[in-house]
Design a protein around this motif. Sequence first.
Motif, PDB file in Angstrom:
ATOM      1  N   LEU A 243       1.919   9.218  -3.373  1.00  0.00           N
ATOM      2  CA  LEU A 243       2.686  10.033  -2.444  1.00  0.00           C
ATOM      3  C   LEU A 243       3.484  11.049  -3.249  1.00  0.00           C
ATOM      4  O   LEU A 243       3.720  10.863  -4.452  1.00  0.00           O
ATOM      5  CB  LEU A 243       3.664   9.187  -1.619  1.00  0.00           C
ATOM      6  N   LYS A 244       3.916  12.108  -2.596  1.00  0.00           N
ATOM      7  CA  LYS A 244       4.864  13.000  -3.238  1.00  0.00           C
ATOM      8  C   LYS A 244       6.100  12.182  -3.598  1.00  0.00           C
ATOM      9  O   LYS A 244       6.469  11.237  -2.891  1.00  0.00           O
ATOM     10  CB  LYS A 244       5.264  14.148  -2.302  1.00  0.00           C
ATOM     11  N   TYR A 245       6.751  12.560  -4.672  1.00  0.00           N
ATOM     12  CA  TYR A 245       7.921  11.814  -5.146  1.00  0.00           C
ATOM     13  C   TYR A 245       8.941  11.626  -4.016  1.00  0.00           C
ATOM     14  O   TYR A 245       9.438  10.517  -3.785  1.00  0.00           O
ATOM     15  CB  TYR A 245       8.557  12.545  -6.323  1.00  0.00           C
ATOM     16  N   ALA A 246       9.264  12.706  -3.305  1.00  0.00           N
ATOM     17  CA  ALA A 246      10.269  12.636  -2.243  1.00  0.00           C
ATOM     18  C   ALA A 246       9.830  11.713  -1.112  1.00  0.00           C
ATOM     19  O   ALA A 246      10.657  10.988  -0.530  1.00  0.00           O
ATOM     20  CB  ALA A 246      10.563  14.031  -1.706  1.00  0.00           C
ATOM     21  N   ASP A 247       8.543  11.708  -0.788  1.00  0.00           N
ATOM     22  CA  ASP A 247       8.047  10.829   0.273  1.00  0.00           C
ATOM     23  C   ASP A 247       8.113   9.370  -0.152  1.00  0.00           C
ATOM     24  O   ASP A 247       8.471   8.487   0.642  1.00  0.00           O
ATOM     25  CB  ASP A 247       6.615  11.206   0.647  1.00  0.00           C
ATOM     26  N   ALA A 248       7.740   9.089  -1.402  1.00  0.00           N
ATOM     27  CA  ALA A 248       7.807   7.715  -1.907  1.00  0.00           C
ATOM     28  C   ALA A 248       9.250   7.223  -1.925  1.00  0.00           C
ATOM     29  O   ALA A 248       9.523   6.050  -1.630  1.00  0.00           O
ATOM     30  CB  ALA A 248       7.204   7.642  -3.304  1.00  0.00           C
ATOM     31  N   GLN A 249      10.168   8.114  -2.253  1.00  0.00           N
ATOM     32  CA  GLN A 249      11.589   7.755  -2.273  1.00  0.00           C
ATOM     33  C   GLN A 249      12.088   7.404  -0.873  1.00  0.00           C
ATOM     34  O   GLN A 249      12.810   6.415  -0.685  1.00  0.00           O
ATOM     35  CB  GLN A 249      12.393   8.919  -2.850  1.00  0.00           C
ATOM     36  N   LYS A 250      11.687   8.186   0.117  1.00  0.00           N
ATOM     37  CA  LYS A 250      12.103   7.910   1.495  1.00  0.00           C
ATOM     38  C   LYS A 250      11.498   6.615   2.011  1.00  0.00           C
ATOM     39  O   LYS A 250      12.143   5.856   2.726  1.00  0.00           O
ATOM     40  CB  LYS A 250      11.698   9.079   2.400  1.00  0.00           C
ATOM     41  N   MET A 251      10.233   6.356   1.636  1.00  0.00           N
ATOM     42  CA  MET A 251       9.564   5.159   2.149  1.00  0.00           C
ATOM     43  C   MET A 251      10.074   3.872   1.497  1.00  0.00           C
ATOM     44  O   MET A 251       9.842   2.777   2.002  1.00  0.00           O
ATOM     45  CB  MET A 251       8.052   5.284   1.962  1.00  0.00           C
ATOM     46  N   TRP A 252      10.756   4.006   0.365  1.00  0.00           N
ATOM     47  CA  TRP A 252      11.258   2.833  -0.354  1.00  0.00           C
ATOM     48  C   TRP A 252      12.119   1.937   0.544  1.00  0.00           C
ATOM     49  O   TRP A 252      12.026   0.718   0.510  1.00  0.00           O
ATOM     50  CB  TRP A 252      12.054   3.289  -1.575  1.00  0.00           C
ATOM     51  N   ASP A 253      12.957   2.555   1.373  1.00  0.00           N
ATOM     52  CA  ASP A 253      13.853   1.789   2.242  1.00  0.00           C
ATOM     53  C   ASP A 253      13.233   1.465   3.598  1.00  0.00           C
ATOM     54  O   ASP A 253      13.858   0.775   4.412  1.00  0.00           O
ATOM     55  CB  ASP A 253      15.163   2.560   2.456  1.00  0.00           C
ATOM     56  N   VAL A 254      12.030   1.966   3.849  1.00  0.00           N
ATOM     57  CA  VAL A 254      11.366   1.709   5.132  1.00  0.00           C
ATOM     58  C   VAL A 254      10.564   0.408   5.088  1.00  0.00           C
ATOM     59  O   VAL A 254      10.614  -0.403   6.012  1.00  0.00           O
ATOM     60  CB  VAL A 254      10.441   2.890   5.509  1.00  0.00           C
ATOM     61  N   LEU A 255       9.810   0.210   3.993  1.00  0.00           N
ATOM     62  CA  LEU A 255       8.998  -0.992   3.856  1.00  0.00           C
ATOM     63  C   LEU A 255       9.750  -2.072   3.097  1.00  0.00           C
ATOM     64  O   LEU A 255      10.559  -1.788   2.216  1.00  0.00           O
ATOM     65  CB  LEU A 255       7.695  -0.670   3.123  1.00  0.00           C
ATOM     66  N   HIS A 256       9.441  -3.319   3.451  1.00  0.00           N
ATOM     67  CA  HIS A 256      10.070  -4.465   2.807  1.00  0.00           C
ATOM     68  C   HIS A 256       8.998  -5.453   2.368  1.00  0.00           C
ATOM     69  O   HIS A 256       7.858  -5.422   2.855  1.00  0.00           O
ATOM     70  CB  HIS A 256      11.049  -5.141   3.773  1.00  0.00           C
ATOM     71  N   LYS A 257       9.357  -6.304   1.454  1.00  0.00           N
ATOM     72  CA  LYS A 257       8.432  -7.325   0.986  1.00  0.00           C
ATOM     73  C   LYS A 257       7.945  -8.152   2.172  1.00  0.00           C
ATOM     74  O   LYS A 257       8.736  -8.610   2.990  1.00  0.00           O
ATOM     75  CB  LYS A 257       9.127  -8.227  -0.043  1.00  0.00           C
ATOM     76  N   GLY A 258       6.645  -8.326   2.268  1.00  0.00           N
ATOM     77  CA  GLY A 258       6.053  -9.065   3.376  1.00  0.00           C
ATOM     78  C   GLY A 258       5.508  -8.182   4.478  1.00  0.00           C
ATOM     79  O   GLY A 258       4.750  -8.657   5.329  1.00  0.00           O
ATOM     80  N   ASP A 259       5.862  -6.881   4.495  1.00  0.00           N
ATOM     81  CA  ASP A 259       5.339  -5.984   5.530  1.00  0.00           C
ATOM     82  C   ASP A 259       3.836  -5.792   5.348  1.00  0.00           C
ATOM     83  O   ASP A 259       3.316  -5.776   4.230  1.00  0.00           O
ATOM     84  CB  ASP A 259       6.029  -4.620   5.465  1.00  0.00           C
ATOM     85  N   ARG A 260       3.160  -5.617   6.459  1.00  0.00           N
ATOM     86  CA  ARG A 260       1.706  -5.466   6.436  1.00  0.00           C
ATOM     87  C   ARG A 260       1.274  -4.055   6.053  1.00  0.00           C
ATOM     88  O   ARG A 260       1.968  -3.073   6.324  1.00  0.00           O
ATOM     89  CB  ARG A 260       1.107  -5.823   7.804  1.00  0.00           C
ATOM     90  N   VAL A 261       0.098  -4.000   5.434  1.00  0.00           N
ATOM     91  CA  VAL A 261      -0.552  -2.736   5.073  1.00  0.00           C
ATOM     92  C   VAL A 261      -1.975  -2.803   5.603  1.00  0.00           C
ATOM     93  O   VAL A 261      -2.669  -3.805   5.408  1.00  0.00           O
ATOM     94  CB  VAL A 261      -0.569  -2.535   3.540  1.00  0.00           C
ATOM     95  N   TYR A 262      -2.409  -1.750   6.281  1.00  0.00           N
ATOM     96  CA  TYR A 262      -3.787  -1.700   6.766  1.00  0.00           C
ATOM     97  C   TYR A 262      -4.412  -0.380   6.329  1.00  0.00           C
ATOM     98  O   TYR A 262      -3.902   0.699   6.645  1.00  0.00           O
ATOM     99  CB  TYR A 262      -3.857  -1.831   8.285  1.00  0.00           C
TER     100      TYR A 262
END
Length: 270
Positions: A243-262
Amino acid sequence: MSPRPSDSPGPSSEPRPSESARPRPSDSPRPSDSPRPSDSPRPSASPKPPGNGDDTVEFVPPDEALPSRNPNAPVPCTAATGPYQREVERFLGLKVDGKQSEADCEAIRNWQIKEKIKPAIGFAGPSTWGKIRLIQAASNPNAAGRCPVLAERVACVDLPRQLMWVQKGSKVVFGPVAIRSGKPGYPTRVGWNRIYLKRKDHHSTIYDSPMPFAQFFNGGQAFHGVYGNIYDPDGGSYGCVNLKYADAQKMWDVLHKGDRVYSWGRRPGT
């Protein structure tokens, strides 16, 4: 019918191997895929990229690159037909013939200026087409229903469109944003997974590469930020979702350990 995980544990459940997608033997994570102690974060944090990150650089023919021109001369409109000429013509409501014209170039260049794509010379390249894909998906990235809708958070990875977003139920809580997935020979694995490890300042010693805001979901494959152009046609990861650096930074607080990925489909050209 949208694919669903074989079981749907409650929010407090810890991810178990049986809950991840069952990879084929050729897709099975190798021991070197998983983060190892030698891959531990370095003491210093990953540096932020220079600039404000709003501008997008287009990949143009070498003779069209600005450094080869007099910097004080006006930038001409290109006569070159870009690799995504038809797609861009269709999006802008132009005659769709796949051939660059003066009118096409002026329309494309004006749109590039508006969207801060440089150099704005009217070339229908990968960065221009990537920005259009993002705009088209903005209002409803899951319009086709490819990402299953669950009560819990799901990080949706659309490999054919090179986009991702996070949804909870039918509500999109992050994105969509542009991604860069595995290059030929290093596919991003598809199916169900979970976030099992988060490392904010991870540095891979396997590839000697920074992986800021890394969120691992399958062996050594992770979401993480990059410093280069996300639309680089010759670029790609070793299976990670860049991801773009800024997007990865924003998503850091959105996802948590255990969240699903599809993840589904495959990246064009791989």
